[in-house]
Write a protein that holds these residues in place. Structure first.
Motif, PDB file in Angstrom:
ATOM      1  N   SER A  41       0.857  -1.188   0.000  1.00 30.51           N
ATOM      2  CA  SER A  41       0.000   0.000   0.000  1.00 30.51           C
ATOM      3  C   SER A  41       0.889   1.233   0.000  1.00 30.51           C
ATOM      4  CB  SER A  41      -0.836   0.048   1.280  1.00 30.51           C
ATOM      5  OG  SER A  41      -1.814  -0.928   1.278  1.00 30.51           O
ATOM      6  N   ALA A  42       0.260   2.382  -0.139  1.00 37.10           N
ATOM      7  CA  ALA A  42       0.990   3.646  -0.044  1.00 37.10           C
ATOM      8  C   ALA A  42       1.405   3.863   1.405  1.00 37.10           C
ATOM      9  CB  ALA A  42       0.113   4.785  -0.526  1.00 37.10           C
ATOM     10  N   THR A  47      -2.251   8.367   0.751  1.00 36.16           N
ATOM     11  CA  THR A  47      -3.440   8.446  -0.116  1.00 36.16           C
ATOM     12  C   THR A  47      -4.353   9.588   0.329  1.00 36.16           C
ATOM     13  OG1 THR A  47      -3.232   6.059  -0.417  1.00 36.16           O
ATOM     14  CG2 THR A  47      -5.274   7.064  -1.177  1.00 36.16           C
ATOM     15  N   GLU A  74       1.469   4.226  -4.154  1.00 32.86           N
ATOM     16  CA  GLU A  74       1.954   2.843  -4.122  1.00 32.86           C
ATOM     17  C   GLU A  74       3.279   2.695  -4.875  1.00 32.86           C
ATOM     18  OE1 GLU A  74      -1.196   3.500  -3.748  1.00 32.86           O
ATOM     19  OE2 GLU A  74      -1.797   2.118  -2.165  1.00 32.86           O
ATOM     20  N   PHE A 136      -3.713  -1.873  -5.186  1.00 31.65           N
ATOM     21  CA  PHE A 136      -4.753  -0.841  -5.332  1.00 31.65           C
ATOM     22  C   PHE A 136      -4.940  -0.348  -6.759  1.00 31.65           C
ATOM     23  CE2 PHE A 136      -5.185   3.999  -4.424  1.00 31.65           C
ATOM     24  CZ  PHE A 136      -6.539   3.987  -4.154  1.00 31.65           C
ATOM     25  N   ARG A 150     -10.791   2.511  -1.877  1.00 34.49           N
ATOM     26  CA  ARG A 150      -9.971   2.602  -0.676  1.00 34.49           C
ATOM     27  C   ARG A 150      -9.794   1.227  -0.041  1.00 34.49           C
ATOM     28  NH1 ARG A 150      -8.792   7.554   1.357  1.00 34.49           N
ATOM     29  NH2 ARG A 150      -6.977   6.386   2.036  1.00 34.49           N
ATOM     30  N   GLY A 151      -8.595   0.965   0.391  1.00 34.29           N
ATOM     31  CA  GLY A 151      -8.296  -0.337   0.999  1.00 34.29           C
ATOM     32  C   GLY A 151      -8.085  -1.448  -0.017  1.00 34.29           C
ATOM     33  N   GLY A 152      -8.000  -1.069  -1.301  1.00 30.15           N
ATOM     34  CA  GLY A 152      -8.008  -2.074  -2.366  1.00 30.15           C
ATOM     35  C   GLY A 152      -6.758  -2.925  -2.510  1.00 30.15           C
ATOM     36  N   SER A 153      -5.700  -2.591  -1.789  1.00 27.85           N
ATOM     37  CA  SER A 153      -4.480  -3.398  -1.939  1.00 27.85           C
ATOM     38  C   SER A 153      -4.659  -4.841  -1.481  1.00 27.85           C
ATOM     39  CB  SER A 153      -3.323  -2.773  -1.156  1.00 27.85           C
ATOM     40  OG  SER A 153      -3.047  -1.488  -1.642  1.00 27.85           O
TER      41      SER A 153
HETATM   42  N1  ASP Z   1      -3.514   3.289  -0.482  1.00 29.31           N
HETATM   43  C1  ASP Z   1      -4.874   2.927  -0.704  1.00 29.31           C
HETATM   44  C2  ASP Z   1      -5.754   3.466   0.420  1.00 29.31           C
HETATM   45  O1  ASP Z   1      -5.251   4.130   1.306  1.00 29.31           O
HETATM   46  C3  ASP Z   1      -5.067   1.464  -0.879  1.00 29.31           C
HETATM   47  C4  ASP Z   1      -4.751   0.613   0.327  1.00 29.31           C
HETATM   48  O2  ASP Z   1      -4.100   1.058   1.267  1.00 29.31           O
HETATM   49  O3  ASP Z   1      -5.137  -0.558   0.338  1.00 29.31           O
HETATM   50  O4  ASP Z   1      -6.926   3.270   0.412  1.00 29.31           O
END
Ligand code: ASP
Ligand code: MG
Length: 406
Positions: A41-42, A47, A74, A136, A150-153
């Protein structure tokens, strides 16, 4: 030798020291003889910071340009992590979603992975390189960068694990597993050794923010061996799988809370066929998901329908329903956004009567009023005032995990 996919979240790669820590976890996995594909992830709040920057420039930026921007976070993590491993003397290559062959549909900002063209990754693994892929993101049929939401990693990691037939997909995060409740609300919540995909899916959609929902769906669909583990403690985490060992099969596996919801009630609808159809097809056309629905008898041949939706859809729903007041023929609408949904989830619930009653008893003993109830095979949800939500989680958790607990 196996193939392991390891995903590290934003807090696990937040700074140089943490990237070094992640690099050493990867190195250990590699040295144990495994092929390793890493998804990152970033860093930290990157993000969010990028979103804030975009807002400053243009609050109405197109989703395409947002994806162009957000995907950069990322790229920073993967290149830095690759540099760390290079410095330690390991063969390593970092790849963007595009280079890794992650093809998505065209929905900028919430793209879904359609397939993974894995040649490049496989070629790198053949050379015994560690492969580090940006989470992501992917590309669509226009060769544009898309992001997965969001959260897609997590979802990137599971999709790669499925496509590469990995032996294991580890999701490293800042919590060391899946707990029976949020430990910030219930300090004596316990870590689960194992949980089923279905339970995890319910918990994810109920607001237990451990895994991206879509990642669990994919893991279930492709039977990916999934594990949630902490990059800080390196202790065994929680395994997510199809069936869990019987010892672990609690009636209830977890208690979750969701405060991002609102309730709408339409009062004084005509009591005739087709009304529910009209109301909910109107909302469906606007792309609004409806959760708990309650229909009750009102005064003088009328009925009331109340339902919950996500808070973020509230304004769209309100406008659509106001515009349709005449055709739907309701008397008035009431809206509350100070509600929360508290739910118990457990695969063992289906064959054990009395679970719902036990939950209601706990809430009654805590003098917590229930506004709505909904159930499924493995879940019971109640709608309560948001002010009661944390206490509801506590009393329900206490009830189940001191009486039925291991
Ligand atoms: N960087 C993206 C986010 O903050 C994806 C992730 O962290 O999964 O949503
Ligand atoms: Mg995450």
């Amino acid at each position: 030798m196996g193939l392991v996919v390891q995903k590290f979240g934003g807090s696990s790669v937040a700074n140089t020291e943490r990237i070094r820590n992640v690099a050493s976890i990867i190195a250990d996995t590699y040295k144990a003889g495994n092929n390793v594909v890493v998804v990152l992830s970033a860093q930290g709040d990157t993000t969010d910071d990028l979103i804030a920057k975009a807002q400053e420039i243009n609050p109405h930026a197109s989703k395409r340009e947002m994806d162009m921007l957000l995907s950069t976070g990322e790229q920073i993590s993967v290149s830095l992590c690759a540099m760390a491993l290079e410095g330690m003397g390991f063969p390593v290559v970092s790849l963007t979603g595009w280079q890794a062959g992650i093809r998505t549909n065209s929905a900028y900002g919430s793209a879904r992975i359609k397939r993974v063209v894995s040649e490049r990754i496989l070629a790198e693994l053949d050379r015994r390189s560690i492969v580090i892929v940006t989470g992501f993101q992917g590309i669509n049929k226009y060769d544009d960068i898309t992001t997965l939401g969001r959260g897609g990693s997590d979802t990137s990691a599971v999709a790669l694990a499925a496509a590469l037939h990995a032996d294991l997909c580890q999701i490293y995060t800042d919590v060391d597993g899946v707990y029976t409740a949020d430990p910030r609300i219930v300090p004596d919540a316990r870590k689960l050794e194992e949980i089923t995909y279905d339970e995890m899916l319910e918990l994810a959609s109920l607001g237990a923010q451990v895994l991206h929902n879509r990642s669990v769906e994919l893991a279930k669909q492709y039977n990916v061996n999934l594990e949630v583990v902490s990059s800080f403690t390196r202790q065994p985490g929680t395994k997510v799988k199809e069936v869990v060992k019987t010892v672990e099969k609690l009636h209830v596996s977890g208690v979750a809370k969701d405060t991002k919801i609102a309730r709408i009630a339409l009062v004084g609808l005509l009591d005739q066929p087709g009304i529910a159809y009209k109301v909910f097809s109107l909302l469906a056309k606007k792309g609004i998901n409806v959760d708990i629905i309650l229909q009750s008898i009102g005064r003088d041949e009328t009925k009331d329908i109340s339902f919950t939706i996500s808070k973020s859809d509230l304004e769209t729903a309100r406008t659509a329903l106001e515009e349709a007041q005449e055709s739907l023929g309701y008397d008035h609408m009431t809206i509350s956004d100070s509600v929360a949904k508290v739910s118990i989830v457990g695969a063992g619930m289906a064959n054990n009567p009395g679970v719902a009653a036990t939950m209601f008893e706990a809430l009654y003993n805590g003098s917590i009023n229930i506004h709505m109830i909904s159930t499924s095979e493995i879940k019971v949800s109640v709608l309560v005032d948001v002010a009661d939500a944390d206490r509801a989680v506590q009393v329900v958790h206490e009830k189940f995990f001191s009486e039925f607990g291991r």
